[in-house]
Design an enzyme around this catalytic site. Sequence first.
Site, mmCIF file in Angstrom:
data_model
loop_
_atom_site.group_PDB
_atom_site.id
_atom_site.type_symbol
_atom_site.label_atom_id
_atom_site.label_comp_id
_atom_site.label_asym_id
_atom_site.label_seq_id
_atom_site.Cartn_x
_atom_site.Cartn_y
_atom_site.Cartn_z
ATOM 1 N N CYS A 1 0.812 -1.220 0.000
ATOM 2 C CA CYS A 1 0.000 0.000 0.000
ATOM 3 C C CYS A 1 0.846 1.271 0.000
ATOM 4 O O CYS A 1 0.303 2.370 -0.121
ATOM 5 C CB CYS A 1 -0.940 0.011 1.202
ATOM 6 S SG CYS A 1 -1.923 -1.482 1.355
ATOM 7 N N HIS B 1 -2.588 7.434 6.568
ATOM 8 C CA HIS B 1 -2.930 6.235 5.803
ATOM 9 C C HIS B 1 -4.411 5.926 6.017
ATOM 10 O O HIS B 1 -5.128 5.637 5.069
ATOM 11 C CB HIS B 1 -2.044 5.071 6.269
ATOM 12 C CG HIS B 1 -2.150 3.846 5.442
ATOM 13 N ND1 HIS B 1 -1.984 3.854 4.075
ATOM 14 C CD2 HIS B 1 -2.417 2.548 5.775
ATOM 15 C CE1 HIS B 1 -2.131 2.622 3.607
ATOM 16 N NE2 HIS B 1 -2.404 1.815 4.614
ATOM 17 N N HIS C 1 -9.738 2.536 -0.386
ATOM 18 C CA HIS C 1 -8.325 2.168 -0.377
ATOM 19 C C HIS C 1 -7.937 1.619 -1.749
ATOM 20 O O HIS C 1 -8.309 0.503 -2.113
ATOM 21 C CB HIS C 1 -8.081 1.123 0.706
ATOM 22 C CG HIS C 1 -6.638 0.879 1.007
ATOM 23 N ND1 HIS C 1 -5.608 1.342 0.208
ATOM 24 C CD2 HIS C 1 -6.035 0.208 2.032
ATOM 25 C CE1 HIS C 1 -4.451 0.970 0.724
ATOM 26 N NE2 HIS C 1 -4.685 0.291 1.823
#
Length: 616
Positions: free
Chosen positions: A262, A414, A452
């Site tokens: 990620c 995040h 995401h």
Amino acid sequence: MTKLPLIVGFGGINAAGRSSGFHSYKRMVSDVLSADDMVSTWQDLARRMGLSQDAKLTDELIEAIKAGTLIRRIDSFDPDNILHQYKATINSGSDTMTFTVRKSKLPTKIPENWSLETQGNKVKITVTGDLAALLEDRTSYPVTSGGNIPAGFDPGSLYNSRFHPRGLKLTVYGASDALNSMGVDWQEILKHIQPDEVSVYAGSALGQIDDQSLSGMIAAPLIGSRVSSKMMALSFAEMPADFINGYMINSVGTTGTNMGACATFLYNLRQGMYDIQHGKSKVVIVGNAEAPVVAEVMEGFRVMGALAEDEQIKALDQSDVVDNRRACRPFSSNAGFTMAESSQFVVLMDDELALSLGMNIYGSVADVFVNADGNKKSISAPGVGNYVTVAKATALAKAILGEQGVKQTYVQAHGTGTPQNRVTESHILNEVAKTFNIDQWPVTAVKSYLGHSMGAAAGDQLIASLGVWQYGWVPGISSIDHIADDVHQSNLNILIDHKYAGEKGEDYKAVILNAKGFGGNNATGLVLSPAQTTEMLVKKYGAEVFAQYQAKNLPISQTVVQQDQAACQGVENIRYDFGDNVMDETSITMTPESMNLSAFGQEILLPTENPYSDYA
């Protein structure tokens, strides 16, 4: 002297819309921007979504645009109609059963309890006893929330995209958008640099996984389909970079992708920043494209307990109806993250070249720090590495901006929306804030709007940050109504509402971009505001040089605005030149000192000095 990598262009597409022109950012903060500011964004989305072909905006049209953007019910597949096959043993209730198939459909290995009778081009099969079979079924998927790009928009419809996986369609669109956003034609830029002074760092953390790529290739023999010659090649994770080089910018420069789950976008940003800082390249295209809103991919994350399932969201709300729009709830009571797709690209340029060409300056990349977690009990568990990266980025902010200047920063967290992330990331940010005497450090998380997007996630964060320095609002985490009790926040200001940051975001000199990747791939970037960047450039080059730059920039700024206006009306240049300007062995002229390629005006200089002469 270290070069400062300037951001001179950016583009892409995510659940909020087109990135260039700040449109995806504007969609996220549309409730606080003026109607005049929003007109072009609504027009752009209406065109892209196929909702309107004229400039007339009505309340009904705007509501339809809102319904088809940001996190919502998945529309890249039907969650209520998922193909599923299960094993079954069929028995006719008598000793035998018969059926007929074409000869071409006979299995290579005939089961022992089958007997065959040819009937022209067909075969009658008699089975004695049981028949093992796969029965097709349709099931409902327990996750219906996702961050698809705007409903109705297919980037592949804008160019010859036959057989392209969705991730590569997003790549072509996103990279084209970024190149178009510069206001200077790519061929003009090539006149000022050597052909190898270009870098492209672009990829996908998950690779290309859909029916046209890896998923289709693996499933083909199980569903009676065929594997095509393109599926394996187009599945590779670095294929976005390959497409940009081979079909979009004709690049012979440095290329690749640096993968970190990620955190992948920041890994690539670090590579691009390094090349410019050290004079390896003068122009760098950095980005990621990810298209993981695919049932098979999502199932892998769901069984890990990572995704927010409908029943969990209903339980949080004590409701019988799932609130898809609020599926991702960073730092609040939550259940998991929301899968999304996105394509985000930025163009970095050597500061001297950018000034000489008069490029728009949207900010600069001070540094990106990458650190692993060390020994771990579980590969998926968070660790100490992110403490290191956030502390380094904050320390650098203090070194550049000073004791008070570091307090004029904010954090793009995040912020995945998982119970574990809300505790671990908030603790990291809170401890760093304490260490650097920062009170009420503003923290936001744009995954609450976009979901995401895996490897492209930090790109979503960066593009949103550039919008803050244009329109002055830090997007709040509007999907939440409270901060969870286990979140650490003594020195943080976790933004539930949008926060005004002054005219063109002048209250903040820099942003901290944070990414925590699966397996311990942590990255934190420090990006400086346009105003801070300008101040540093004036100190380095002097007021006279900067005045000359401003004169050159004026027509380019006007071109950027004009091109954005045209794109809002559906007129945009998708760069995909398959088979054009192809070079071969006859295109090369070489001497011991240099090499000429027929497609380029400038030569490539070959190394002539020994860089290790002090070892001789």
